[in-house]
Design a protein around this motif. Structure first.
Motif, mmCIF file in Angstrom:
data_model
loop_
_atom_site.group_PDB
_atom_site.id
_atom_site.type_symbol
_atom_site.label_atom_id
_atom_site.label_comp_id
_atom_site.label_asym_id
_atom_site.label_seq_id
_atom_site.Cartn_x
_atom_site.Cartn_y
_atom_site.Cartn_z
ATOM 1 N N TYR A 112 0.916 -1.220 0.068
ATOM 2 C CA TYR A 112 -0.020 -0.259 -0.142
ATOM 3 C C TYR A 112 0.945 1.368 -0.011
ATOM 4 O O TYR A 112 0.267 2.278 -0.529
ATOM 5 C CB TYR A 112 -1.096 0.011 1.149
ATOM 6 N N ASN A 113 2.104 1.008 0.552
ATOM 7 C CA ASN A 113 3.131 2.483 0.544
ATOM 8 C C ASN A 113 3.714 2.540 -0.549
ATOM 9 O O ASN A 113 4.824 3.582 -0.553
ATOM 10 C CB ASN A 113 3.738 2.095 1.962
ATOM 11 N N GLU A 114 3.431 1.913 -1.755
ATOM 12 C CA GLU A 114 4.387 1.829 -2.934
ATOM 13 C C GLU A 114 3.454 2.836 -3.992
ATOM 14 O O GLU A 114 2.518 3.000 -3.845
ATOM 15 C CB GLU A 114 4.600 0.704 -3.494
ATOM 16 N N SER A 115 4.495 3.420 -5.002
ATOM 17 C CA SER A 115 3.547 4.100 -6.011
ATOM 18 C C SER A 115 3.106 3.296 -7.232
ATOM 19 O O SER A 115 3.699 2.096 -7.320
ATOM 20 C CB SER A 115 4.443 5.331 -6.387
ATOM 21 N N ALA A 116 2.640 3.542 -8.177
ATOM 22 C CA ALA A 116 2.083 3.015 -9.352
ATOM 23 C C ALA A 116 1.528 1.792 -9.175
ATOM 24 O O ALA A 116 1.931 0.528 -9.718
ATOM 25 C CB ALA A 116 3.421 2.844 -10.095
ATOM 26 N N ILE A 117 0.712 1.503 -8.166
ATOM 27 C CA ILE A 117 -0.045 0.154 -7.930
ATOM 28 C C ILE A 117 -0.791 -0.437 -8.955
ATOM 29 O O ILE A 117 -0.838 -1.488 -9.266
ATOM 30 C CB ILE A 117 -0.618 0.201 -6.522
ATOM 31 N N LEU A 118 -1.407 0.457 -9.597
ATOM 32 C CA LEU A 118 -2.363 0.279 -10.661
ATOM 33 C C LEU A 118 -1.632 -0.317 -11.979
ATOM 34 O O LEU A 118 -2.109 -1.385 -12.332
ATOM 35 C CB LEU A 118 -3.373 1.306 -10.928
ATOM 36 N N THR A 119 -0.573 0.239 -12.173
ATOM 37 C CA THR A 119 0.167 0.040 -13.440
ATOM 38 C C THR A 119 0.770 -1.485 -13.090
ATOM 39 O O THR A 119 0.575 -2.329 -13.903
ATOM 40 C CB THR A 119 1.264 0.921 -13.600
ATOM 41 N N ARG A 120 1.274 -1.551 -12.077
ATOM 42 C CA ARG A 120 1.922 -2.982 -11.485
ATOM 43 C C ARG A 120 0.839 -4.113 -11.523
ATOM 44 O O ARG A 120 1.110 -5.151 -12.199
ATOM 45 C CB ARG A 120 2.640 -2.980 -10.195
ATOM 46 N N LEU A 121 -0.551 -3.818 -11.109
ATOM 47 C CA LEU A 121 -1.393 -4.810 -11.078
ATOM 48 C C LEU A 121 -1.693 -5.286 -12.392
ATOM 49 O O LEU A 121 -1.943 -6.185 -12.835
ATOM 50 C CB LEU A 121 -2.487 -4.468 -10.348
ATOM 51 N N CYS A 122 -1.922 -4.117 -13.074
ATOM 52 C CA CYS A 122 -2.433 -4.377 -14.751
ATOM 53 C C CYS A 122 -1.647 -5.016 -15.539
ATOM 54 O O CYS A 122 -1.924 -5.981 -16.261
ATOM 55 C CB CYS A 122 -2.768 -3.120 -15.233
ATOM 56 N N GLU A 123 -0.310 -4.810 -15.325
ATOM 57 C CA GLU A 123 0.753 -5.691 -15.899
ATOM 58 C C GLU A 123 0.861 -7.185 -15.341
ATOM 59 O O GLU A 123 1.194 -8.057 -16.310
ATOM 60 C CB GLU A 123 2.261 -4.917 -15.663
ATOM 61 N N ARG A 124 0.678 -7.249 -14.142
ATOM 62 C CA ARG A 124 0.824 -8.636 -13.659
ATOM 63 C C ARG A 124 -0.330 -9.573 -14.360
ATOM 64 O O ARG A 124 -0.083 -10.603 -14.548
ATOM 65 C CB ARG A 124 0.710 -8.432 -11.850
ATOM 66 N N PHE A 125 -1.463 -9.093 -14.337
ATOM 67 C CA PHE A 125 -2.724 -9.582 -14.979
ATOM 68 C C PHE A 125 -2.981 -9.403 -16.263
ATOM 69 O O PHE A 125 -4.012 -10.095 -16.477
ATOM 70 C CB PHE A 125 -3.821 -9.228 -13.865
#
Length: 288
Positions: free
Chosen positions: A197-210
């Motif tokens: 939760y304390n990191e940035s660009a969480i949305l980008t990382r999740l979309c890349e992962r899935f």
């Protein structure tokens, strides 16, 4: 049917029968994302890859049977220097509405009940083969079209209904829908947020992962959790901030940075929105 991206709308000439069979080999992602007005049942005879359908991605391997509804964007893909071989069964839309004329109304009703889920399905799905039943039926369909002996159209229809019946009777664990996969991804995303939760660009990382578009992911996330992705991240950050305010003597600025917020005005604003008080007021002992 109009699409806003580069999706190719495919036409297929059905000649003397509304059911058509086509062996296809896909290598090095040669296919373009496309859609069509007919149903597609694809049986994987060899290799492995993925089926990208709308904004979801389903892994596929030998023995899998894929059902693709009409007007649904999709493309089969493989990794570099790999290939996947499919036996494609293309079915005109009207064929799943039952025979145009049939003497026994009860038989018509049975066929209508059998095919109704396939006609109304909004997402494609994968069925994992059991006892090689799907493969046998697909090859029977292919053989009927190759030989075209007397009565072959009727037998094609019977084989297709047999295939749909076996799909309907598949064990729940054997069915994997694009939407079901996405819901599983949302649960994994919630777990990811709890740890990152304390990191940035969480949305980008999740979309890349899935392998999913941000727009589709955020829409489904809200449908499944009742919160936007931003709201869930905010909740987790403020929850952790409250814990640190209670358990440490760190400054408010240090705590804000610890939970991933650099803008102090933003931190104070959402803290007040979530907790109804300022961080300083929260930290003060009750009654003081």
């Amino acid at each position: 049917m109009n699409f806003n991206d580069s999706t190719y709308y495919m036409e297929h000439p059905f000649h003397d029968t509304p059911i058509s069979m086509h062996p296809v080999e896909i290598r090095n992602n040669q296919c373009q994302k496309h859609a069509h007005s007919f149903y597609e049942l694809s049986y994987v005879t060899s290799g492995q890859g993925t089926l990208s359908i709308d904004d979801s991605c389903i892994p596929i391997t030998r023995g899998d049977l894929l059902f693709i509804p009409t007007d649904t964007r999709h493309v089969f893909q493989t990794t570099l220097n790999q290939s996947v071989t499919l036996m494609n069964c293309l079915v005109e839309k009207h064929i799943l509405s039952g025979p145009q004329a049939i003497g026994d109304r009860m038989i018509y009703d049975d066929i209508d009940e059998l095919t109704q889920p396939f006609r109304t399905l909004g997402n494609g799905f994968k069925v994992t083969e059991n006892k090689k039943e799907f493969g046998k039926i697909m090859y029977s369909l292919h053989l009927e079209l190759q030989c075209k002996e007397s009565g072959y159209r009727y037998r094609l229809y019977l084989h297709l209904m047999d295939l749909l019946t076996r799909i309907r009777h598949a064990e729940p664990s054997d069915l994997q829908s694009a939407q079901g996969d996405l819901i599983d991804h949302i649960q994994l995303a919630v777990n990811y947020i709890s740890s990152h939760y304390n990191e940035s660009a969480i949305l980008t990382r999740l979309c890349e992962r899935f392998a999913i578009s941000p727009r589709h992911f955020q829409r489904t996330f809200k449908q499944v959790t009742g919160l936007t992705l931003t709201q869930m991240i905010q909740n987790k950050r403020i929850q952790r901030s409250c814990e640190l305010l209670s358990e440490t003597d760190w400054s408010v600025q240090t705590i804000a940075r610890e939970v991933g917020i650099q803008d102090m005005k933003y931190f104070y604003r959402i803290f007040k929105e979530k907790c109804g008080m300022t961080p300083k007021e929260f930290r003060q002992p009750q009654g003081s």
